[in-house]
Design an enzyme around this catalytic site. Sequence first.
Site, PDB file in Angstrom:
ATOM      1  N   ASN A  12       0.938  -1.167  -0.074  1.00 22.36           N
ATOM      2  CA  ASN A  12      -0.277  -0.223  -0.240  1.00 22.36           C
ATOM      3  C   ASN A  12       0.231   0.942  -0.028  1.00 22.36           C
ATOM      4  OD1 ASN A  12      -1.976   1.966   0.092  1.00 22.36           O
ATOM      5  ND2 ASN A  12      -1.709   1.411   2.716  1.00 22.36           N
ATOM      6  N   TRP A  13       1.382   1.774  -0.896  1.00 19.20           N
ATOM      7  CA  TRP A  13       1.899   3.192  -1.697  1.00 19.20           C
ATOM      8  C   TRP A  13       1.551   3.949  -0.492  1.00 19.20           C
ATOM      9  CZ3 TRP A  13       4.198   3.324  -7.023  1.00 19.20           C
ATOM     10  CH2 TRP A  13       5.073   2.409  -7.211  1.00 19.20           C
ATOM     11  N   LYS A  14       0.158   4.132  -0.205  1.00 17.09           N
ATOM     12  CA  LYS A  14      -0.866   5.390   0.626  1.00 17.09           C
ATOM     13  C   LYS A  14      -0.486   6.927  -0.678  1.00 17.09           C
ATOM     14  CE  LYS A  14       0.373   3.489   5.272  1.00 17.09           C
ATOM     15  NZ  LYS A  14       0.061   3.295   6.375  1.00 17.09           N
ATOM     16  N   HIS A  97      -9.093   0.966   4.594  1.00 19.06           N
ATOM     17  CA  HIS A  97      -8.037   1.559   5.635  1.00 19.06           C
ATOM     18  C   HIS A  97      -8.344   2.304   6.426  1.00 19.06           C
ATOM     19  CE1 HIS A  97      -4.366   2.141   6.587  1.00 19.06           C
ATOM     20  NE2 HIS A  97      -3.592   1.390   6.012  1.00 19.06           N
ATOM     21  N   GLU A  99      -6.923   4.787   7.592  1.00 20.73           N
ATOM     22  CA  GLU A  99      -6.934   5.865   7.424  1.00 20.73           C
ATOM     23  C   GLU A  99      -7.918   6.666   7.039  1.00 20.73           C
ATOM     24  OE1 GLU A  99      -3.095   5.858   5.286  1.00 20.73           O
ATOM     25  OE2 GLU A  99      -1.984   4.974   7.441  1.00 20.73           O
ATOM     26  N   GLU A 169      -5.764  -5.318  10.378  1.00 18.02           N
ATOM     27  CA  GLU A 169      -4.559  -3.942  10.492  1.00 18.02           C
ATOM     28  C   GLU A 169      -5.237  -3.432  11.881  1.00 18.02           C
ATOM     29  OE1 GLU A 169      -2.572  -3.341   6.656  1.00 18.02           O
ATOM     30  OE2 GLU A 169      -4.465  -1.771   7.172  1.00 18.02           O
ATOM     31  N   GLY A 175       1.805   1.680  10.452  1.00 22.42           N
ATOM     32  CA  GLY A 175       2.806   2.988  10.775  1.00 22.42           C
ATOM     33  C   GLY A 175       3.811   3.373  11.852  1.00 22.42           C
ATOM     34  N   SER A 215       3.412  -2.132  10.167  1.00 15.42           N
ATOM     35  CA  SER A 215       4.839  -2.632  10.507  1.00 15.42           C
ATOM     36  C   SER A 215       5.007  -3.922  10.281  1.00 15.42           C
ATOM     37  CB  SER A 215       4.907  -1.884  11.769  1.00 15.42           C
ATOM     38  OG  SER A 215       4.267  -0.666  11.854  1.00 15.42           O
ATOM     39  N   GLY A 236       3.273  -1.186   3.886  1.00 17.23           N
ATOM     40  CA  GLY A 236       3.145   0.142   3.404  1.00 17.23           C
ATOM     41  C   GLY A 236       3.591   0.698   3.820  1.00 17.23           C
ATOM     42  N   GLY A 237       4.823   0.710   4.690  1.00 19.12           N
ATOM     43  CA  GLY A 237       6.043   1.365   4.770  1.00 19.12           C
ATOM     44  C   GLY A 237       7.147   0.850   3.841  1.00 19.12           C
TER      45      GLY A 237
HETATM   46  C1  PEP Z   1      -0.800  -0.002   5.556  1.00 15.33           C
HETATM   47  O1  PEP Z   1      -1.075   0.708   5.369  1.00 15.33           O
HETATM   48  O2  PEP Z   1      -1.475  -0.663   5.122  1.00 15.33           O
HETATM   49  C2  PEP Z   1       0.377  -0.738   6.501  1.00 15.33           C
HETATM   50  C3  PEP Z   1      -0.184  -1.839   6.966  1.00 15.33           C
HETATM   51  O3  PEP Z   1       1.453   0.498   6.767  1.00 15.33           O
HETATM   52  P1  PEP Z   1       2.786   0.369   7.036  1.00 15.33           P
HETATM   53  O4  PEP Z   1       3.303  -1.481   6.617  1.00 15.33           O
HETATM   54  O5  PEP Z   1       4.042   1.322   6.908  1.00 15.33           O
HETATM   55  O6  PEP Z   1       2.892  -0.245   9.033  1.00 15.33           O
END
Ligand code: PEP
Length: 254
Positions: A12-14, A97, A99, A169, A175, A215, A236-237
């Site tokens: 997930n590049w956000k 998501h 966010e 999640e 994050g 994470s 994500g990251g």
């Molecule tokens: C996400 O955005 O779905 C996510 C899991 O982010 P991260 O891996 O950065 O925690």
Amino acid sequence: MNQHRKMVIAGNWKMNKTPNEAKQLVKKLIPLVSAATCEVVICVPYVDLHAALEESRGTGLKIGAQNCHYETSGAFTGEISAKMLAEMQVDYVIIGHSERRAYFGETDVTVNKRALACLKFGLNTIICVGETLSQRQAGITEEVLRMQTKLALADLTAGETDKLVIAYEPIWAIGTGLAATAEIANNACFMIRSAIKEIFDDQTANRISILYGGSMNKNNAAELLSQPDIDGGLIGGASLEPHDFAKIVEIAVG
Ligand code: PEP
């Protein structure tokens, strides 16, 4: 991971990467994941979809969006429909998501409507659910996950779940660098699978892939992905760094 379910590693590049940057990143990623025997997906900003689809054409890499509206067309300024994504040959879409729920007012009801629209147009649909830290501390994680799952899947029949994926999640892990332990993550995925059993049946629940997100990185992926009820990751990251993401893919396929 269970042999009967598909393993999915989805990035997930956000809100990161311009179309030109996306093209470069996809170009770097493709040779690193070309041998993967699991589903490898990157969910990119809407404006990057075209570049990512062009660059990945003819490869196994799947491209996804990060949201979509529930109506097919109409007066919804700024929104994108499932029909539009399907016509572009987008493979996946993330729905609900945390966010989107926290910053853009999405609710269990709109998550359900969006998911129904995506599945109707044949998109692989990753629905995100997860508890907050205070809900976990209050001991209501199972109730929260069961409620979110049931509401997200309302009005869906078992026959319509072929392209459904759930992502667990926990909001406190996204994050933050503080991933859930493998035990916590697996227990939560098991709770979600139990809720799916209550809605549909054992066979359906045992077929649906449930991912862990929060994470996940190349150092903790092996333990998380070896759990029996975890069928992949939503990342994500670490998905913004091609070697890190590819390493997670490598771990996933064993
Ligand atoms: C996400 O955005 O779905 C996510 C899991 O982010 P991260 O891996 O950065 O925690």
